[in-house]
Design an enzyme around this catalytic site. Structure first.
Site, PDB file in Angstrom:
ATOM      1  N   GLU A  17       0.841  -1.213   0.000  1.00 54.02           N
ATOM      2  CA  GLU A  17       0.000   0.000   0.000  1.00 54.02           C
ATOM      3  C   GLU A  17       0.870   1.255   0.000  1.00 54.02           C
ATOM      4  O   GLU A  17       2.062   1.227   0.298  1.00 54.02           O
ATOM      5  CB  GLU A  17      -0.894   0.037   1.244  1.00 54.02           C
ATOM      6  N   ARG A  97      -7.570  -0.376  13.125  1.00 51.65           N
ATOM      7  CA  ARG A  97      -6.186  -0.081  12.748  1.00 51.65           C
ATOM      8  C   ARG A  97      -6.143   1.121  11.820  1.00 51.65           C
ATOM      9  O   ARG A  97      -7.146   1.509  11.217  1.00 51.65           O
ATOM     10  CB  ARG A  97      -5.549  -1.278  12.038  1.00 51.65           C
ATOM     11  N   ASN A  99      -5.170   3.006   8.379  1.00 52.15           N
ATOM     12  CA  ASN A  99      -5.140   2.602   6.977  1.00 52.15           C
ATOM     13  C   ASN A  99      -4.430   3.694   6.178  1.00 52.15           C
ATOM     14  O   ASN A  99      -3.418   4.221   6.612  1.00 52.15           O
ATOM     15  CB  ASN A  99      -6.549   2.309   6.456  1.00 52.15           C
ATOM     16  N   GLU A 118     -14.098  -4.673   8.952  1.00 55.53           N
ATOM     17  CA  GLU A 118     -14.682  -3.757   7.967  1.00 55.53           C
ATOM     18  C   GLU A 118     -16.130  -3.417   8.294  1.00 55.53           C
ATOM     19  O   GLU A 118     -16.952  -3.190   7.403  1.00 55.53           O
ATOM     20  CB  GLU A 118     -14.550  -4.303   6.550  1.00 55.53           C
ATOM     21  N   ASN A 145      -9.633   5.376   2.625  1.00 56.74           N
ATOM     22  CA  ASN A 145      -8.585   5.091   1.650  1.00 56.74           C
ATOM     23  C   ASN A 145      -8.068   6.370   1.005  1.00 56.74           C
ATOM     24  O   ASN A 145      -7.749   7.321   1.685  1.00 56.74           O
ATOM     25  CB  ASN A 145      -9.077   4.059   0.627  1.00 56.74           C
ATOM     26  N   ASP A 193      -9.661   2.427  -4.474  1.00 56.04           N
ATOM     27  CA  ASP A 193      -8.733   2.288  -3.346  1.00 56.04           C
ATOM     28  C   ASP A 193      -7.883   3.558  -3.262  1.00 56.04           C
ATOM     29  O   ASP A 193      -8.419   4.663  -3.254  1.00 56.04           O
ATOM     30  CB  ASP A 193      -7.894   1.021  -3.541  1.00 56.04           C
TER      31      ASP A 193
END
Length: 282
Positions: A17, A97, A99, A118, A145, A193
């Site tokens: 990522e 967490r 992201n 999620e 995101n 994303d």
């Protein structure tokens, strides 16, 4: 169209990522969230480094004075140039967490969170000032995101992946206002994303389970599709000499038969013209 795809770093990242170009160091920074590692890659030399963080790491960005700011499971932390670590914001929450994240033109960090399961509305988007002051921007986010700003800094683009949209906000100082849809991803084409904004104000977005990167013009019109061999690209960013090369992080998590390149860092040479990034001012 299919671009002249190259492999920058062959890797088997579980959840690669957040590619980010570090101009001062001439390197690309990216993370493997689930393996709790920060990777760097210098295109000019091929040199790589890998650093373990001890917690799942959602993002890593360069700091103005050297080192990194990282978004971890339990908050945001700082790595100094000598590798020493300190918490900037320590805010653990069971089942949640960090992201994706991005640094705004003013040097503040905009950091997202999500729940491991999620759960709908279980995440947030917050602005973290260089001194660690936290301002909550969005509540009830599901999978926070991609975040990016227009070249003039007047607009902010943002993706909460399950909505299948990129939204756009007006920027008013440290605030964002007037949220509205910018572009949508149709069912069957994947999920939006991570994203980046180029020098023309176009928005590039990676499509998880869509095997593609899409570019939208400033009015939201789709004008380019770059097909990829991997099903789960996660984010993209311009880097390299002149900010002309588009780097793409990818994932292999959840795939029964991942493509051999799933988890690698890919690059599309001379894909466009990127914008210089801003390092975190803290």
């Amino acid at each position: 169209m299919r671009a002249a795809l190259e492999v920058a770093v062959r890797e088997q990242a579980e959840l690669g990522e957040g590619p980010t170009w570090d101009h001062a160091a001439g390197r690309l920074i990216w993370v493997d969230i689930l393996s709790a590692r920060v990777h760097t890659y210098e295109p000019s030399t091929g040199r790589r480094t890998v650093m373990a963080t001890g917690q799942h790491v959602g993002a890593a960005k360069p700091r103005a004075g050297g080192g990194l700011v990282v978004v971890l499971r339990d908050g945001a932390g700082l790595y100094d140039a000598d590798g020493s670590f300190s918490w900037l914001v320590h805010d653990p929450a069971p089942g949640r967490r960090g992201n994706d994240a991005a640094v705004a033109p003013d040097g503040a960090l905009w950091a997202g969170t999500m729940r491991y399961d999620e759960a709908e509305g279980g995440g947030t988007l917050s602005r973290i000032a260089p001194d660690g002051t936290v301002s909550r921007v969005l509540d009830t986010v599901t999978v926070s995101n991609g975040t990016g700003w227009s070249p003039d800094g007047r607009l902010m683009y943002y993706t909460d992946t399950p909505t299948r949209r990129i939204d756009v906000f007006d920027v008013d100082g440290e605030r964002v206002l007037n949220r509205r849809p910018f572009a949508a991803v149709e069912s069957g084409s994947g999920w939006p994303d991570g994203l980046t904004v180029d020098a023309d104000g176009c928005v590039w977005v990676a499509l998880w389970d869509g095997s593609a990167i899409r570019r939208h013009t400033p009015d939201g019109r789709l004008d380019r599709v770059v097909e990829l061999p991997v099903p789960r690209p996660t984010a993209c960013a311009f880097g390299g000499p002149g900010l002309r090369d588009l780097y793409v992080s990818t994932a292999r998590t959840g795939l029964e038969a991942p493509h051999p390149l799933s988890g690698s860092l890919l690059v599309l040479p001379d894909a466009g013209q990127g914008l210089p990034g801003t390092p975190f001012a803290g």
